[in-house]
Design a protein around this motif. Structure first.
Motif, mmCIF file in Angstrom:
data_model
loop_
_atom_site.group_PDB
_atom_site.id
_atom_site.type_symbol
_atom_site.label_atom_id
_atom_site.label_comp_id
_atom_site.label_asym_id
_atom_site.label_seq_id
_atom_site.Cartn_x
_atom_site.Cartn_y
_atom_site.Cartn_z
ATOM 1 N N VAL A 117 0.828 -1.225 0.000
ATOM 2 C CA VAL A 117 0.000 0.000 0.000
ATOM 3 C C VAL A 117 0.856 1.266 0.000
ATOM 4 C CG1 VAL A 117 -1.816 1.245 1.228
ATOM 5 C CG2 VAL A 117 -1.822 -1.255 1.231
ATOM 6 N N VAL A 118 1.908 1.284 0.805
ATOM 7 C CA VAL A 118 2.696 2.513 0.956
ATOM 8 C C VAL A 118 3.768 2.640 -0.137
ATOM 9 C CG1 VAL A 118 4.254 3.776 2.499
ATOM 10 C CG2 VAL A 118 2.294 2.533 3.437
ATOM 11 N N LEU A 119 4.408 1.539 -0.477
ATOM 12 C CA LEU A 119 5.472 1.590 -1.482
ATOM 13 C C LEU A 119 4.971 2.003 -2.879
ATOM 14 C CD1 LEU A 119 8.439 1.002 -2.327
ATOM 15 C CD2 LEU A 119 7.778 -1.368 -2.666
ATOM 16 N N PRO A 120 3.846 1.448 -3.351
ATOM 17 C CA PRO A 120 3.407 1.797 -4.715
ATOM 18 C C PRO A 120 3.230 3.290 -4.992
ATOM 19 C CG PRO A 120 2.270 -0.164 -3.999
ATOM 20 C CD PRO A 120 3.028 0.348 -2.805
ATOM 21 N N PRO A 121 2.708 4.099 -4.066
ATOM 22 C CA PRO A 121 2.605 5.531 -4.393
ATOM 23 C C PRO A 121 3.947 6.171 -4.707
ATOM 24 C CG PRO A 121 1.245 5.035 -2.492
ATOM 25 C CD PRO A 121 2.027 3.798 -2.793
ATOM 26 N N VAL A 122 4.993 5.727 -3.990
ATOM 27 C CA VAL A 122 6.325 6.278 -4.245
ATOM 28 C C VAL A 122 6.747 5.937 -5.682
ATOM 29 C CG1 VAL A 122 8.744 6.210 -3.526
ATOM 30 C CG2 VAL A 122 6.922 5.998 -1.816
ATOM 31 N N LEU A 123 6.499 4.680 -6.055
ATOM 32 C CA LEU A 123 6.846 4.257 -7.412
ATOM 33 C C LEU A 123 5.969 4.973 -8.440
ATOM 34 C CD1 LEU A 123 7.087 0.436 -6.682
ATOM 35 C CD2 LEU A 123 8.987 1.991 -7.098
ATOM 36 N N ALA A 124 4.698 5.119 -8.096
ATOM 37 C CA ALA A 124 3.752 5.728 -9.041
ATOM 38 C C ALA A 124 4.150 7.163 -9.374
ATOM 39 C CB ALA A 124 2.338 5.687 -8.478
ATOM 40 N N VAL A 125 4.607 7.894 -8.366
ATOM 41 C CA VAL A 125 5.032 9.278 -8.601
ATOM 42 C C VAL A 125 6.191 9.291 -9.601
ATOM 43 C CG1 VAL A 125 6.146 11.268 -7.539
ATOM 44 C CG2 VAL A 125 4.220 10.170 -6.397
ATOM 45 N N SER A 126 7.157 8.388 -9.382
ATOM 46 C CA SER A 126 8.311 8.330 -10.288
ATOM 47 C C SER A 126 7.868 7.929 -11.685
ATOM 48 C CB SER A 126 9.333 7.306 -9.790
ATOM 49 O OG SER A 126 9.561 7.490 -8.427
ATOM 50 N N LEU A 127 6.976 6.954 -11.759
ATOM 51 C CA LEU A 127 6.518 6.486 -13.068
ATOM 52 C C LEU A 127 5.751 7.571 -13.809
ATOM 53 C CD1 LEU A 127 5.413 2.905 -12.002
ATOM 54 C CD2 LEU A 127 7.119 3.426 -13.742
ATOM 55 N N GLU A 128 4.925 8.301 -13.070
ATOM 56 C CA GLU A 128 4.147 9.363 -13.720
ATOM 57 C C GLU A 128 5.079 10.444 -14.238
ATOM 58 O OE1 GLU A 128 1.889 12.566 -14.841
ATOM 59 O OE2 GLU A 128 3.195 12.745 -13.113
ATOM 60 N N ARG A 129 6.100 10.761 -13.442
ATOM 61 C CA ARG A 129 7.078 11.766 -13.872
ATOM 62 C C ARG A 129 7.785 11.288 -15.137
ATOM 63 N NH1 ARG A 129 6.977 16.977 -12.110
ATOM 64 N NH2 ARG A 129 5.726 16.894 -10.231
ATOM 65 N N MET A 130 8.150 10.019 -15.133
ATOM 66 C CA MET A 130 8.839 9.470 -16.300
ATOM 67 C C MET A 130 7.909 9.499 -17.516
ATOM 68 S SD MET A 130 10.636 5.753 -16.805
ATOM 69 C CE MET A 130 9.119 4.868 -17.062
ATOM 70 N N ALA A 131 6.659 9.105 -17.311
ATOM 71 C CA ALA A 131 5.691 9.091 -18.413
ATOM 72 C C ALA A 131 5.494 10.496 -18.969
ATOM 73 C CB ALA A 131 4.364 8.512 -17.942
ATOM 74 N N ARG A 132 5.479 11.471 -18.067
ATOM 75 C CA ARG A 132 5.315 12.864 -18.496
ATOM 76 C C ARG A 132 6.509 13.280 -19.368
ATOM 77 N NH1 ARG A 132 3.942 17.518 -14.131
ATOM 78 N NH2 ARG A 132 2.756 15.828 -13.200
ATOM 79 N N GLY A 133 7.691 12.881 -18.923
ATOM 80 C CA GLY A 133 8.896 13.208 -19.683
ATOM 81 C C GLY A 133 8.940 12.516 -21.032
ATOM 82 N N LEU A 134 8.235 11.391 -21.125
ATOM 83 C CA LEU A 134 8.278 10.625 -22.366
ATOM 84 C C LEU A 134 7.130 10.970 -23.305
ATOM 85 C CD1 LEU A 134 9.099 7.090 -20.916
ATOM 86 C CD2 LEU A 134 10.598 8.461 -22.361
ATOM 87 N N ILE A 158 -2.852 3.137 -9.139
ATOM 88 C CA ILE A 158 -3.646 1.895 -9.129
ATOM 89 C C ILE A 158 -2.868 0.774 -9.826
ATOM 90 C CG2 ILE A 158 -5.766 0.830 -10.006
ATOM 91 C CD1 ILE A 158 -7.088 3.633 -9.627
ATOM 92 N N GLY A 159 -2.230 1.108 -10.952
ATOM 93 C CA GLY A 159 -1.430 0.117 -11.661
ATOM 94 C C GLY A 159 -0.321 -0.432 -10.783
ATOM 95 N N SER A 160 0.333 0.447 -10.035
ATOM 96 C CA SER A 160 1.426 0.004 -9.155
ATOM 97 C C SER A 160 0.894 -0.839 -8.004
ATOM 98 C CB SER A 160 2.188 1.216 -8.609
ATOM 99 O OG SER A 160 2.714 1.973 -9.668
ATOM 100 N N TRP A 161 -0.267 -0.455 -7.471
ATOM 101 C CA TRP A 161 -0.872 -1.260 -6.408
ATOM 102 C C TRP A 161 -1.143 -2.691 -6.904
ATOM 103 C CZ3 TRP A 161 -4.645 3.066 -4.537
ATOM 104 C CH2 TRP A 161 -4.122 3.669 -3.373
#
Lengths: 231, 658
Positions: B70-87, B195-198
């Motif tokens: 529950v707690v770890l995925p939001p951290v990953l999700a933020v990074s993934l969203e940032r990466m997706a935005r950059g891409l 949600i995907g990361s969860w």
């Protein structure tokens, strides 16, 4: 007032607008005219935040919102109905209106949209992409009722529609203006646009060539600037 | 039927977890246009986090579960969203490379930190069994399947009925329009990534008890979700979940078919990739719309002039010729580097020149390696003939890989080739057909060049020949067609050029070089085995090649040197273990850099790059400005100040003019 000041903008290495300033006072109707490629759509994209200008500023009611994202401007009362059909084709009509409502009461939003365009009331469960072209445009325009914007930017909303639908849409735009909403019209039906307009701005090759009232623009001048011909 | 019931139950329990993982994958792909190859790595990361917190740190499992799932995925999700935005503005190739890089980084970090060997996963669910329709089922399996099914159902309802769900569907349709309605598309996508990361994290923690804690295995097990996503055409969430169940059940039934047969031993784990490959081929281009926009490769000025390039090539050749005098006991490392130079050259032709991503390249090398051993040792053919025939044997396999290239493009081509590579690995590597019953075949060096030094020069000749061949292809009509195809396949087709022939030809040329590289690899180590040529290796090679792509045509040289030679000079095993992380992060950064170098149009992407150039183009102030300002003054005067917002039905205020 929505004010674009000395805007230079473009796409990549292509500069489309050069030093364009466009003031849109509250409760006014502004017709933005020009030939294809003059920069009308780009001007609206800058005005709604879809395109960040290379230079120049965008002020809304005195607040500098240059470079802010579109949803920020939308929340501050700028409603941009983009060229084409500004709808979500895979969502139902009801879901489209719910998205337009942006968190407000969906039932109330649906009522308002249906009051503006009664035909939508019969299609609420239908997929928006399956509506006729005119109905899709009505759905897109209903956002201007649902969200109560102060400024509505309309990009060729009559394009590809039957004359009778065009009349209905202009009637709707007239009602919007009557109710105090400022409109910026980019429109192929120049005469209809000028009938509604308080001010007219003429773009040519990315530069503003004329700004004034419709009465100041004679037919020969319009032809010269708009069509690139001399009469 | 009763005999099959246990397999059906097992299939449904694992399939349910695949379905959940696949739904998360499809959600993020549809909302962001980024297919997350690191989805499985996130699952593995969550499983390791759970292990770390319970076994190593002694936390109670509910707390560990809360933190890991529950707690770890939001951290990953933020990074993934940032990466997706950059891409957002990146080409499909770079979008693939970025998430492949992330997968390598996460998986590599897990293996470097916890070791490559599997670890026992802590048992945290009841392991008693109950009888369902006469079948003994573990309570833990039932709980896992129920959790996955409940998660999938809840998410489906959320997606259809909730306000945020509607916005998620809206962002799929038109993110710019969603912004214009006052909703931040980035915020909606952040939720999708969360949600995907969860879902990925929960899938990893539910799968780990069944297979143990193995970073690579866990990563690839969740990769089975790709097959489920394909069943749902990467769009439909219910069909995706159903696809997960289908794959679970088919894999379970395949176990019964394969029981007792050495030849079919690899069938059960290959089922998801068989499904993936077949669905992609059958569906074809018309039914698989790429959520990412096709963008041509960026145009950049060459780093070196043609003359400087020739000078660099001569200097590199002289240096390479002098290596036996300088390398000492590390000469075999350099010999291996020359083999990898050929591998990277063949991959460069495919990826950087023709703009097509193949993730089955290691399989082509493996085919060359096995064929060479069978011909040179088994059939006793002369060494050179066996090498060339090994290259030729890889050509039809390359042609098979090219079939998806005809029917698919971009992401789906990459997925189909990845599925094909895994299929070959699972079905044939271990079946004895390719590498014998023991998994290793003998291989030989040429008769008069068997010493390390002599053989090094043979390899150098092959490497130079391969590079010359690719250079010749690049400068030929085929090369022009390939570059045109990478830029705009549609434009090329309208000119009457045979796109399909071009695609198949480049895959065949690339496969030929890769096959020869496989033969030479076997010769270097004097044995042929499939172990180095896994699908994971294909991902690594792609990442490493892209990492050095800034060096343009010198990229294969640098990639080969860093992959094979650099570890030999490292005094620390730890540094070597962490190299995949470096490669992964490097490839990710290169992809992000390339994306940021593209022209942008929307605010979300930023336009700072264009602004300075635009300013330079502005000449003297416009003559119309003064008139405009005057008009603004007149307009303001007419309308007057107003702070009210539109109210439907409100009459126009007195004093307003029209």
């Amino acid at each position: 007032m929505l004010r674009l000041h000395d805007i230079t903008a473009g796409y990549g290495d292509t500069t489309v607008l050069r030093d364009v300033s466009l003031p849109v006072p509250r409760r006014s109707v502004v017709a933005l005219l020009g030939a294809n490629g003059a920069g009308k759509t780009t001007t609206l994209r800058v005005a709604s935040g879809l395109l960040a200008p290379g230079s120049g500023t965008l002020h809304l009611d005195g607040t500098d919102l240059t470079g802010r994202r579109p949803h920020v401007l939308a929340r501050r009362g700028v409603c941009h109905v983009p060229e084409g059909r500004g709808i979500f084709p895979n969502l139902s009509v009801r879901d489209n209106i719910a998205v337009h409502a942006a968190g407000a009461d969906t039932g109330e939003a649906v009522d308002r949209a249906v009051s503006a365009f009664p035909v939508l009331g019969e299609k609420l469960g239908q997929q928006a992409g399956a509506l006729s072209g005119g109905q899709q445009q009505m759905l897109a325009l209903s956002r201007a009722y649902v969200t109560e914007p102060s400024y509505v930017l309309l990009d060729e909303v009559s394009m590809g529609l039957a004359p009778v639908v065009v009349d209905e849409i202009f009637e709707f735009l007239g009602r919007l203006a009557e109710q105090g909403c400022a409109l910026v019209l980019v429109e192929q039906y120049v005469a209809k646009a000028l009938e509604l307009a308080d001010y007219v701005f003429l773009l040519a090759r990315g530069r503003l060539e004329f700004a004034g009232e419709p009465g100041e623009l004679d037919a020969a001048q319009l032809m010269e600037k708009y069509m690139g011909t001399h009469t | 039927m009763n005999d099959l019931l246990p397999f059906l139950v097992v299939g449904v329990t694992t399939g349910s977890i695949y379905g959940l993982a696949a739904m998360g994958l499809v959600l993020t792909y549809k909302t962001s246009g980024i297919f997350n190859f690191a989805h499985g790595a996130i699952a593995a990361l969550a499983a390791y986090a759970f292990y770390d917190l319970t076994t190593l740190r002694g936390l109670p499992w509910p707390v560990a579960l809360l933190l890991a799932a529950v707690v770890l995925p939001p951290v990953l999700a933020v990074s993934l969203e940032r990466m997706a935005r950059g891409l957002a503005g990146a080409s499909v190739t770079m979008k693939i490379v970025a998430t492949v890089g992330l997968q390598l980084a996460i998986t590599g970090a897990l293996m470097a930190h916890y070791g490559a060997a599997g670890l026992p996963f802590p048992t945290f669910l009841p392991v008693d069994t109950v009888t369902v329709s006469g079948v003994h089922v573990g309570i833990d399996q039932l709980i896992s399947a129920s959790v996955a099914a409940a998660g999938a159902a809840a998410f489906f309802l959320f997606f259809r009925l909730s306000s945020l769900g509607v916005r998620m569907r809206a962002v799929v349709d038109d993110p710019d329009l969603l912004e214009l309605t006052g909703t931040s598309a980035f915020a909606v996508r952040s939720w999708a990534w969360l949600i995907g990361s969860w879902f990925a994290a929960i899938s990893g923690i539910l799968l780990a008890p069944q297979i143990g804690l193995d970073a690579l295995l866990l990563t690839l097990l969740v990769v089975q979700a790709y097959g489920a996503a394909a069943v749902g055409m990467f769009a439909s969430l219910p069909l995706t979940y159903a696809g997960g169940l289908l794959i679970g059940v088919l894999a379970a039934f395949a176990t019964t078919i394969a029981a007792g047969s050495q030849a079919l031993a690899g069938l059960p784990p290959a089922v998801p990739f068989l499904v993936l490959f077949v669905v992609l081929l059958v569906a074809g281009r018309s039914r698989l719309a790429d959520a990412g926009t096709h963008r041509p490769a960026p145009v950049s000025a060459p780093l070196l002039t043609p003359r400087a390039t020739r000078g660099f090539a001569v200097a590199a050749t002289v240096l390479a010729a002098a290596v036996p005098l300088l390398a000492g006991p590390r000469l075999p490392v350099y010999a291996n580097a020359l083999v990898f130079l050929l591998i990277f050259t063949s991959l460069y032709l495919l990826v950087r020149i023709s703009g097509q991503v193949s993730l089955a390249h290691a399989a082509l090398v493996a085919v060359g390696s096995a064929t060479f051993s069978h011909l040179a040792v088994g059939a006793g053919l002369p060494w050179l003939l066996a090498v060339l025939l090994a290259g030729a044997a890889a050509v039809p396999v390359g042609a098979v890989v090219a079939i998806p290239a005809i029917r698919l493009s971009g992401l789906f081509l990459a997925l189909a080739t990845f599925g094909f590579g895994l299929l070959l690995e699972r079905l044939l590597y271990r079946s004895g057909v390719m590498f014998g019953a023991t998994g290793t075949l003998p291989a030989a060096r040429p008769e008069h060049f068997s010493s390390d030094t002599a053989f090094y020069y043979v390899l150098l000749a092959f490497a130079a020949g391969g590079m010359v061949l690719v250079a010749a292809v690049t400068r030929s009509r085929l090369g022009r067609l390939l570059r045109a195809m990478a830029d705009s396949p549609t434009s090329l087709a309208t000119l009457g050029a045979g796109i399909n022939v071009t695609r198949v030809t480049v895959f065949c040329v690339s496969a030929f070089i890769a096959g020869i590289a496989g033969a030479l690899h076997a010769s270097v180590s004097q044995s042929a085995t499939g172990t180095p040529f896994t699908a994971y290796a294909s991902l690594t090679w792609l990442a490493v090649l892209v990492l050095f792509s800034v060096a343009r045509s010198a990229a294969p040289v640098l990639a080969a040197l860093f992959l094979t030679v650099a570890p030999a000079y490292s005094s620390s095993d730890t540094a070597v273990d962490w190299m995949p992380v470096l490669f992964g992060l490097g490839a990710m950064l290169v992809a992000l850099h390339e994306a940021s170098a593209r022209p942008r149009t929307t605010t979300g992407d930023g336009t700072a790059g264009a602004s300075s150039r635009a300013r330079e183009r502005i000449g003297a102030p416009s003559a119309a400005r003064e008139r405009l300002q005057a008009a603004a003054g007149r307009a303001g005067g007419r309308a007057g100040p107003d702070t009210g917002r539109l109210r439907v039905g409100r009459p126009r205020q007195q004093g307003d003019t029209r």
